[in-house]
Write an enzyme that holds these catalytic residues in place. Structure first.
Site, PDB file in Angstrom:
ATOM      1  CG  ASP A  58      -0.841  28.595   0.179  1.00  0.00           C
ATOM      2  OD1 ASP A  58      -1.026  27.430  -0.223  1.00  0.00           O
ATOM      3  OD2 ASP A  58       0.241  28.962   0.680  1.00  0.00           O
ATOM      4  CB  CYS A 103       3.861  38.170  -2.477  1.00  0.00           C
ATOM      5  SG  CYS A 103       3.054  37.214  -1.185  1.00  0.00           S
ATOM      6  CD  GLU A 109      -0.282  32.253   2.755  1.00  0.00           C
ATOM      7  OE1 GLU A 109       0.147  31.978   1.627  1.00  0.00           O
ATOM      8  OE2 GLU A 109       0.418  32.150   3.774  1.00  0.00           O
TER       9      GLU A 109
HETATM   10  C1  PEP Z   1       1.283  32.154  -1.864  1.00  0.00           C
HETATM   11  O1  PEP Z   1       0.710  31.259  -1.246  1.00  0.00           O
HETATM   12  O2  PEP Z   1       0.766  32.777  -2.814  1.00  0.00           O
HETATM   13  C2  PEP Z   1       2.671  32.539  -1.521  1.00  0.00           C
HETATM   14  C3  PEP Z   1       3.236  33.597  -2.046  1.00  0.00           C
HETATM   15  O3  PEP Z   1       3.356  31.728  -0.667  1.00  0.00           O
HETATM   16  P1  PEP Z   1       3.974  30.302  -1.072  1.00  0.00           P
HETATM   17  O4  PEP Z   1       3.871  30.147  -2.561  1.00  0.00           O
HETATM   18  O5  PEP Z   1       5.373  30.271  -0.599  1.00  0.00           O
HETATM   19  O6  PEP Z   1       3.071  29.366  -0.325  1.00  0.00           O
HETATM   20 MG    MG Z   2       1.517  30.539   0.633  1.00  0.00          MG
END
Ligand code: PEP
Ligand code: MG
Length: 559
Positions: free
Chosen positions: A454, A501, A430
């Site tokens: 991110d 994800c 990320e």
């Molecule tokens: C992301 O950054 O894409 C991620 C899945 O984590 P979060 O949204 O919890 O930062």
């Molecule tokens: Mg993230």
């Protein structure tokens, strides 16, 4: 009829009474009471109500996460009726004629200071408990429900915006949909709404007036439209849409049990993102293949103090056992930035998104990391576990994290505590640094999971929380997509699997692209599993792959 326009970030139509999120007031009124006996009785009634509420919470926690989880609330119950605490409050009411809420506030401050000054770390931690219990009693006395929904029926919840710590405490059974004044599509309120499968609209600004509270509202998450007291024609139209939505869902339900395979035989795994063990029924109900991201920080956000190893173990074990052998990827603590937790006492930062967060906190404060990893490895004996680390930028970080895993495994072996031998270790991709270094990082892990929320933020230097950045925050940007392709190529060269994800995984307009670059797994909200399966099953990869890959790398594709 009043119509308000915002931005839909979770689709679907919902109808119900409008309810404004109640945030606890920070200022407590102080005044002299005429009748101290009546004031004492008022305190006693509030105290009893708090004790009853805590008893109910303890029962709920016991059912969901076991005895250790219940103990926190039982400790709070004992504190609420502690004799010294009670006497101090009574003294202030009787001797200084202070009103009950101010007397509780002062007593809480005095006790918290006393606890904080003790040598024993256990006793020091009780400072947060006494504040929490007192906050509950004060909330009852002032009639302000702390972050709660005090409605007998489910509501459409409106708020300026909700912090992750606030969303975790909401009674989800009471929420039909969300409307927020600010926020962004990748904020955690939007993510929560999608996980829950309910409509959400953000960015309505100051268009919602206090006098609308309690009136019937219909929200349409696909158009971003909010209608208060809809006229007959509008209501008819929106109810028909709701009906249509139900029919589409019935059609999608027919896909349960079917494989995620393209017409020409390419398959992809479809998993779910969750924030709590309570989300597992939705994962199974939508026939997902596993959990691709369990945001473990939500366990921490839900506590008033560092969750113990046993408390975490019960939660992880529950997810793994409930998933019945299907894979579960649990992400280690990812706090900092927008997910702040008071008891971590993190210093104020100018740029928290680029500050002390996620894996950085775990490596800087190994005792916290150690507790979580022990809980995770212990739980691994109850299912198929993957552990992944967030916010990686360098190879040394992964090596250090893996060293901690080895230390934990050695300890468990020595203690005769069982753990799974086949736990997969992965990292989130990320940051641009992780994507660029993915050839090297792939040699350290079993899998990558791309956090496109991110990754987009850091690649485009664009704050994911800032609603005003609108079109600048573009996860379809070729810079992001090319990084994903590069990560995928590097992973596969090294025998490592790759998932997505972040929210982009659920974007059906990119499913063909993800199949083309060879993504192995998409982890999405439970409600998106079946639409995504449908999209995969309609695709003939050989018809689109070449063109999509050529477009991705083409000189014309500059946006
Ligand atoms: C992301 O950054 O894409 C991620 C899945 O984590 P979060 O949204 O919890 O930062
Ligand atoms: Mg993230």
């Amino acid at each position: 009829m009043i119509s308000v326009q915002g931005k839909g970030v979770s689709t679907g139509v919902a109808i119900g009474p409008l309810y404004y999120y109640q945030r606890a007031k920070s200022t407590i009124r102080r005044f002299e009471v005429a009748d101290t006996e009546a004031e004492w009785a008022r305190f006693k009634a509030a105290q009893q109500k708090a004790i009853d509420q805590l008893g109910e919470l303890a029962e709920k926690a016991r059912e969901e996460a076991g005895d250790d989880a219940a103990m926190l609330f039982e400790t709070h119950q004992m504190m609420a009726e502690d004799l010294d605490y009670e006497e101090a409050i009574q003294g202030l009411i009787n001797d200084t004629r202070l009103n009950a809420e101010a007397a509780v506030t002062d007593t809480a401050a005095q006790f918290a200071e006393m606890f904080a000054g003790m040598d024993d770390p256990y006793m020091q931690a009780r400072a947060a408990d006494v504040k929490d219990v007192s906050g509950r009693i004060i909330g009852i006395l002032t009639g302000v429900v702390q972050g709660g929904i005090d409605s007998p029926v489910p509501v459409i919840l409106a708020a300026d915006d909700l912090a992750p710590s606030e969303t975790v405490q909401l009674d989800k059974t009471k929420i039909l949909g969300f409307i927020t004044e600010g926020g962004s599509g990748s904020s955690h309120t939007a993510i929560l709404a999608r996980t829950m499968g309910i409509p959400a609209i953000i960015g309505v600004g100051d268009q919602l007036k206090p006098e609308y509270e309690g009136r019937e509202v219909i929200i349409d998450g696909s158009t971003g439209n909010v209608v208060i007291d809809a006229d007959e024609a509008t209501k008819h139209y929106l109810m028909a849409k709701l009906d249509e939505q139900r029919k589409v869902q019935e059609m999608l339900n027919l896909l349960k049990g079917q494989p995620n395979v393209t017409k020409d035989g390419h398959s992809i795994r479809i998993y779910c993102n969750i924030g709590s063990p309570d989300d597992v029924p939705a994962v199974l109900g939508n026939d997902a293949g596993g959990v691709g991201l369990f945001r473990s920080e939500f366990l921490y956000l839900n506590c008033d103090d560092y969750p113990s190893e046993d408390f975490q173990f019960e939660a992880y074990k529950k997810v793994l056992s409930d998933m019945g052998g299907k894979e579960v990827v649990i992400r280690t603590l990812d706090i900092g930035a927008d997910k702040q937790i008071g008891y971590f006492n993190l210093p104020h930062e100018e740029n928290p998104a680029m500050g002390n967060r996620a894996l950085r906190i775990c490596l800087n404060r190994p005792e916290i990391f150690h507790t979580q990893l022990r809980a995770l490895f212990r739980a691994s004996a109850f299912g198929k576990l993957g552990i992944m680390f967030p916010m990686v930028t360098s190879v040394w970080e992964v090596k250090e994290a893996k060293k901690m895993c080895e230390r934990v495994k050695a300890e468990l072996t020595k203690e005769g505590i069982p753990y799974g031998e086949d736990v997969e270790i992965g990292i989130m991709i990320e940051t641009p640094a992780a994507a660029v270094m993915s050839d090297r990082l792939a040699k350290e892990v079993d899998f990558f999971s791309c956090g496109t929320n991110d990754l987009t933020q850091y690649t485009l230097a664009c704050d994911r929380q800032n609603a005003d950045l609108g079109r600048f925050f573009n996860p379809h940007h070729p810079a992001v997509l090319r990084l994903l392709k590069m990560v995928c190529d590097n992973a596969h060269k090294n025998g490592v699997w790759v998932g997505i994800c972040g929210e982009l995984g659920a974007d059906l307009s990119l499913t063909e692209t993800f199949l083309s670059i060879g993504i192995d797994e998409l982890s999405v909200s439970p409600r998106t599993v079946l639409p995504l399966r449908q999209k995969v099953r309609e695709t003939t990869l050989s018809e689109c792959k070449e063109k999509l890959l050529a477009d991705l790398l083409s000189d014309e594709n500059t946006i």
